[in-house]
Design an enzyme around this catalytic site. Sequence first.
Site, PDB file in Angstrom:
ATOM      1  N   SER A 243     100.582   7.929  86.632  1.00 44.96           N
ATOM      2  CA  SER A 243     100.414   6.994  87.756  1.00 44.96           C
ATOM      3  C   SER A 243     101.623   6.069  87.780  1.00 44.96           C
ATOM      4  O   SER A 243     101.794   5.259  86.866  1.00 44.96           O
ATOM      5  CB  SER A 243      99.156   6.144  87.574  1.00 44.96           C
ATOM      6  OG  SER A 243      98.026   6.953  87.374  1.00 44.96           O
TER       7      SER A 243
ATOM      8  N   LYS B 242      96.632   7.010  94.779  1.00 45.82           N
ATOM      9  CA  LYS B 242      96.219   6.599  93.428  1.00 45.82           C
ATOM     10  C   LYS B 242      96.214   5.061  93.317  1.00 45.82           C
ATOM     11  O   LYS B 242      95.337   4.472  92.679  1.00 45.82           O
ATOM     12  CB  LYS B 242      97.153   7.208  92.389  1.00 45.82           C
ATOM     13  CG  LYS B 242      96.927   6.739  90.964  1.00 45.82           C
ATOM     14  CD  LYS B 242      95.570   7.142  90.389  1.00 45.82           C
ATOM     15  CE  LYS B 242      95.396   6.575  88.985  1.00 45.82           C
ATOM     16  NZ  LYS B 242      94.072   6.854  88.425  1.00 45.82           N
TER      17      LYS B 242
ATOM     18  N   LYS C  65      99.485  -2.433  84.761  1.00 45.87           N
ATOM     19  CA  LYS C  65     100.615  -1.729  85.392  1.00 45.87           C
ATOM     20  C   LYS C  65     100.220  -1.266  86.794  1.00 45.87           C
ATOM     21  O   LYS C  65     100.956  -1.461  87.769  1.00 45.87           O
ATOM     22  CB  LYS C  65     100.983  -0.543  84.486  1.00 45.87           C
ATOM     23  CG  LYS C  65     102.042   0.406  84.980  1.00 45.87           C
ATOM     24  CD  LYS C  65     101.568   1.770  85.421  1.00 45.87           C
ATOM     25  CE  LYS C  65     100.634   2.534  84.550  1.00 45.87           C
ATOM     26  NZ  LYS C  65     100.171   3.808  85.105  1.00 45.87           N
TER      27      LYS C  65
END
Length: 295
Positions: free
Chosen positions: A97, A172, A240
């Site tokens: 990701s 995502k 993140k």
Amino acid sequence: MSRKIAFIGLGIMGSPMAANLVKAGHHVTGFNLTRPPIDALVAVGGHGAGSIAEAVGDAEVVITMVPADPQVEQVVLGEGGVLENARPGTLVIDMSSITPQTSIRVEAAAREKGVRTLDAPVSGGEAGAVEAVLSIMVGGAAEDFAEARPLFDALGTTVVHVGPAGAGQTVKAANQLIVAVNIQVLAEAVVFLENADVDLAAALDVLGGGLAGSTVLNRKRANMLNREFAPGFRIDLHHKDMGIVTDAARAVGAALPVGAVVAQLVASARANGDGSLDHSALLRGVERLSGREVA
Ligand code: NAD
């Protein structure tokens, strides 16, 4: 059809995914920063490599599953990396990701070398990887998606081509926004219910059967009930991802007011030393805010 696959990044997700590709009949060569997961892949019928060059030299497909943008850049674009060693025509599938912008840059750099790419991040967590029931959102060319489809089907049950390079990462990012907000609000409900002396297990049973039910509730209720926060999906990684969705939304002029608050709460969890815990440990932050003892 059996494919020759190089699999780079054998962590919580990569290890079971590589094992599932072996199970589906593919020739899988794994590389990782540390040796034990490589040995574990060999033990289930895969192969091990001592470097990226060794892993990708004769691969038809290269899959990367590393933590974040810097590792994808290093592994794919860096010295001794995938693009230096892959043959023209190789299909490189990044399942990490990362930011959509990095996927787009990787695609452009690969194209110059005659290498094709897909960005194919996943959702479903460690359990989804082990059980091969991941959701996989894929960006890239339709014909490359079609070629990779049998590999995706060995890893997941919901596999969707969502657009050109970077689109998988954009979807995502939305996934991570939805999951973080869900976990936070579930944690708030748990602390509320406990403070009100309601039987938490019974409450979650009935909530799970109504409109408040969710995959997050099903998958994270045991973590919350038992205060069991071994990852799973680390708060560091979700931090993140909240950065990715915040940046990506700003780039397209979308306001994410609730997401912004939850991004701060994820940052706070990390600042309080919970970064290596599962993201269900957002519960600990709600306990702190409510003046509760945090075990
Ligand atoms: P992890 O930290 O467990 O695994 C990452 C692996 O990459 C490690 O084994 C590490 O040794 C390896 N690695 C790092 N740099 C490398 C390099 N230069 N060369 C070779 N190997 C290298 O992380 P994870 O939980 O498996 O997550 C991987 C990615 O998948 C992340 O982008 C994460 O956001 C995403 N993701 C994770 C989950 C989850 O539930 N854990 C769910 C969906 C998506």
